[in-house]
Design an enzyme around this catalytic site. Structure first.
Site, mmCIF file in Angstrom:
data_model
loop_
_atom_site.group_PDB
_atom_site.id
_atom_site.type_symbol
_atom_site.label_atom_id
_atom_site.label_comp_id
_atom_site.label_asym_id
_atom_site.label_seq_id
_atom_site.Cartn_x
_atom_site.Cartn_y
_atom_site.Cartn_z
ATOM 1 N N THR A 175 100.810 25.129 -54.917
ATOM 2 C CA THR A 175 100.118 23.433 -55.445
ATOM 3 C C THR A 175 99.155 23.783 -56.646
ATOM 4 O OG1 THR A 175 99.469 22.278 -53.305
ATOM 5 C CG2 THR A 175 98.564 21.415 -55.170
ATOM 6 N N ASP A 209 106.915 26.780 -52.088
ATOM 7 C CA ASP A 209 105.372 26.380 -51.284
ATOM 8 C C ASP A 209 105.551 27.367 -50.283
ATOM 9 O OD1 ASP A 209 104.785 23.037 -50.522
ATOM 10 O OD2 ASP A 209 104.897 24.725 -48.966
ATOM 11 N N SER A 210 103.790 27.251 -49.612
ATOM 12 C CA SER A 210 104.147 29.206 -49.304
ATOM 13 C C SER A 210 104.449 28.553 -47.457
ATOM 14 C CB SER A 210 102.652 28.988 -49.335
ATOM 15 O OG SER A 210 101.069 28.317 -48.510
ATOM 16 N N SER A 211 104.694 27.366 -47.043
ATOM 17 C CA SER A 211 105.456 27.049 -46.547
ATOM 18 C C SER A 211 107.285 27.979 -45.810
ATOM 19 C CB SER A 211 105.695 25.762 -46.279
ATOM 20 O OG SER A 211 105.290 25.000 -46.545
ATOM 21 N N THR A 247 97.837 27.397 -51.042
ATOM 22 C CA THR A 247 96.879 27.881 -49.642
ATOM 23 C C THR A 247 97.463 27.876 -47.773
ATOM 24 O OG1 THR A 247 97.024 24.916 -49.355
ATOM 25 C CG2 THR A 247 96.011 26.749 -51.351
ATOM 26 N N ASP A 248 98.389 27.164 -47.734
ATOM 27 C CA ASP A 248 99.112 26.886 -46.089
ATOM 28 C C ASP A 248 99.542 28.613 -46.200
ATOM 29 O OD1 ASP A 248 98.886 24.437 -46.846
ATOM 30 O OD2 ASP A 248 101.017 23.701 -46.855
ATOM 31 N N GLN A 254 91.061 32.339 -30.695
ATOM 32 C CA GLN A 254 91.758 31.142 -31.123
ATOM 33 C C GLN A 254 90.639 29.875 -31.753
ATOM 34 O OE1 GLN A 254 93.234 27.876 -28.028
ATOM 35 N NE2 GLN A 254 94.219 28.904 -27.863
ATOM 36 N N CYS A 255 89.564 31.079 -31.482
ATOM 37 C CA CYS A 255 87.896 30.614 -32.179
ATOM 38 C C CYS A 255 88.222 31.111 -33.661
ATOM 39 C CB CYS A 255 86.837 31.065 -31.431
ATOM 40 S SG CYS A 255 86.537 30.679 -29.948
#
Ligand code: ASP
Length: 359
Positions: free
Chosen positions: A31, A75-77, A107-108, A294-295
């Protein structure tokens, strides 16, 4: 591997080539680099030759700035381990020519890329600062300006002629965070990244306040740029009601060498024998099971609850307070580096780049 980028662009800041500090900016996409097309109707990747029009503030810097842009900003994806190796190679190739590096990235997946770079660049003595933005550089309220300019200033900061940040970091909003401690936690507000288990290395406000006691020391040895990552690694995120047949079939995948198991809370897993038997079977096949939570804060402690005892018995490796992003990229890194299973395990228990709090 080959790197695909445009010829370097020199940005003429106020002091031009007489400046003392030189920074290489690597623009990968995301972005931050978006601008409106000539008709003003949609966003397209921005031409870095035009950076001074967008950010005239750059003129006031006392820096030598060079920009390398990916031939095709992405795109970072779409980032892959091949891109991470490419970025590490660029830094290795230009390491002696610059005092610091700023990587502009979507950022992704920034936390994955930045974590991977932290492992690939061993004995790093210079700043490698990732940044990006939530709003395109072309938008009036963009956060790109603030993020890019502060990242440059941080990358250029030295003390007694030595870089202050000999680390791979993410700078975003007002926080400088260790890359391999960081996760993207927001897609809406500007504070997009968080490091739940490690304090910021610097906080920006009216001044940039460096927390020097939490920054890694400058290594004495020379930089090693690693150029291999193992892609035969997978992540399994636990959820209530997981169909264990699916898990069992993943274990049967040929060449699989490791699984990041994203468990609950402080490393908890179901007590179901079928689940634990599948993990045991995987470990018997020399597949590493690396347990992280996962936390967003806290550490895995397998001796806290009943099921954890069984994890210890069968040889699941505690991921301490690692982020899932650091765990995945570390597993890709160490299984490419070492073939011996015991050596692999020892490296997982060790903090290689400050990514875990060692016991
Ligand atoms: N999809 C974008 C990317 O990661 C989002 C961003 O840059 O913030 O490339």
């Amino acid at each position: 591997m080959t790197t695909h980028y445009h010829a370097p662009i020199q940005i003429q800041t106020a002091s031009g080539s007489s400046a003392g500090t030189s920074i290489l900016v690597i623009y990968t996409g995301g972005t931050i680099g978006m601008d409106y097309d000539p008709t003003g109707s949609f966003l397209i990747p921005f031409d870095f030759e035009q950076i001074l029009k967008k950010l005239p503030e750059l003129l006031r810097f006392d820096l030598n700035l060079t920009v390398l842009s990916f031939l095709e900003p992405i795109d970072s994806s779409d980032m892959t381990p091949q891109h991470w190796l490419s970025l590490a190679k660029i830094i290795g190739d230009f390491y002696d020519d610059y005092d610091g590096f700023v990587i502009l990235h979507g950022t992704d997946t920034m936390a994955y890329s930045a974590s991977a770079l932290s492992f690939l660049l061993e004995n790093l003595a210079k700043p490698v600062i990732f940044t990006g933005s939530q709003l395109p550089i072309a938008r009036p309220r963009t956060d790109a300006r603030e993020n890019f300019i502060s990242a440059l200033e941080i990358a250029a900061t030295q003390e007694d002629g030595k870089p202050l940040i000999p680390e791979v970091c993410i700078f975003f909003d007002n926080l400088l965070l260790r890359a391999n401690r960081t996760r993207k936690v927001q897609s809406h507000i500007f504070t997009a990244f968080k490091s739940g288990n490690y304090p910021p290395l610097a906080i920006t406000g009216v001044t940039i306040d460096y927390q020097t006691h939490v920054i890694l020391p400058i290594p004495q040895k020379s930089l090693i740029v690693h150029q291999t990552l193992n892609e035969d690694i997978f992540t399994v995120r636990l959820f209530p009601g997981m169909n264990l047949n699916y898990l069992a079939s993943i274990i049967e995948m040929p060449r699989l060498q490791g699984i990041v198991l994203e468990s609950y809370g402080s490393g908890n897993v179901p007590t179901d024998d079928q689940f634990l038997d599948i993990l045991q079977y995987a470990i018997e096949k020399d597949i590493i099971i690396y347990n992280v939570s996962q936390c967003n804060g806290g550490a895995v402690q397998q001796n806290l609850y009943g099921a954890g005892q069984r994890l210890n018995e069968i040889g699941v490796i505690e991921g301490a307070d690692s982020t899932p992003e650091a765990a995945l990229t570390k597993l890709m890194f160490i299984t490419a580096l070492e073939t011996d299973l015991d050596k692999r395990k020892n490296l997982l228990y060790k903090s290689l780049r400050g990514e875990i709090t060692s016991k």
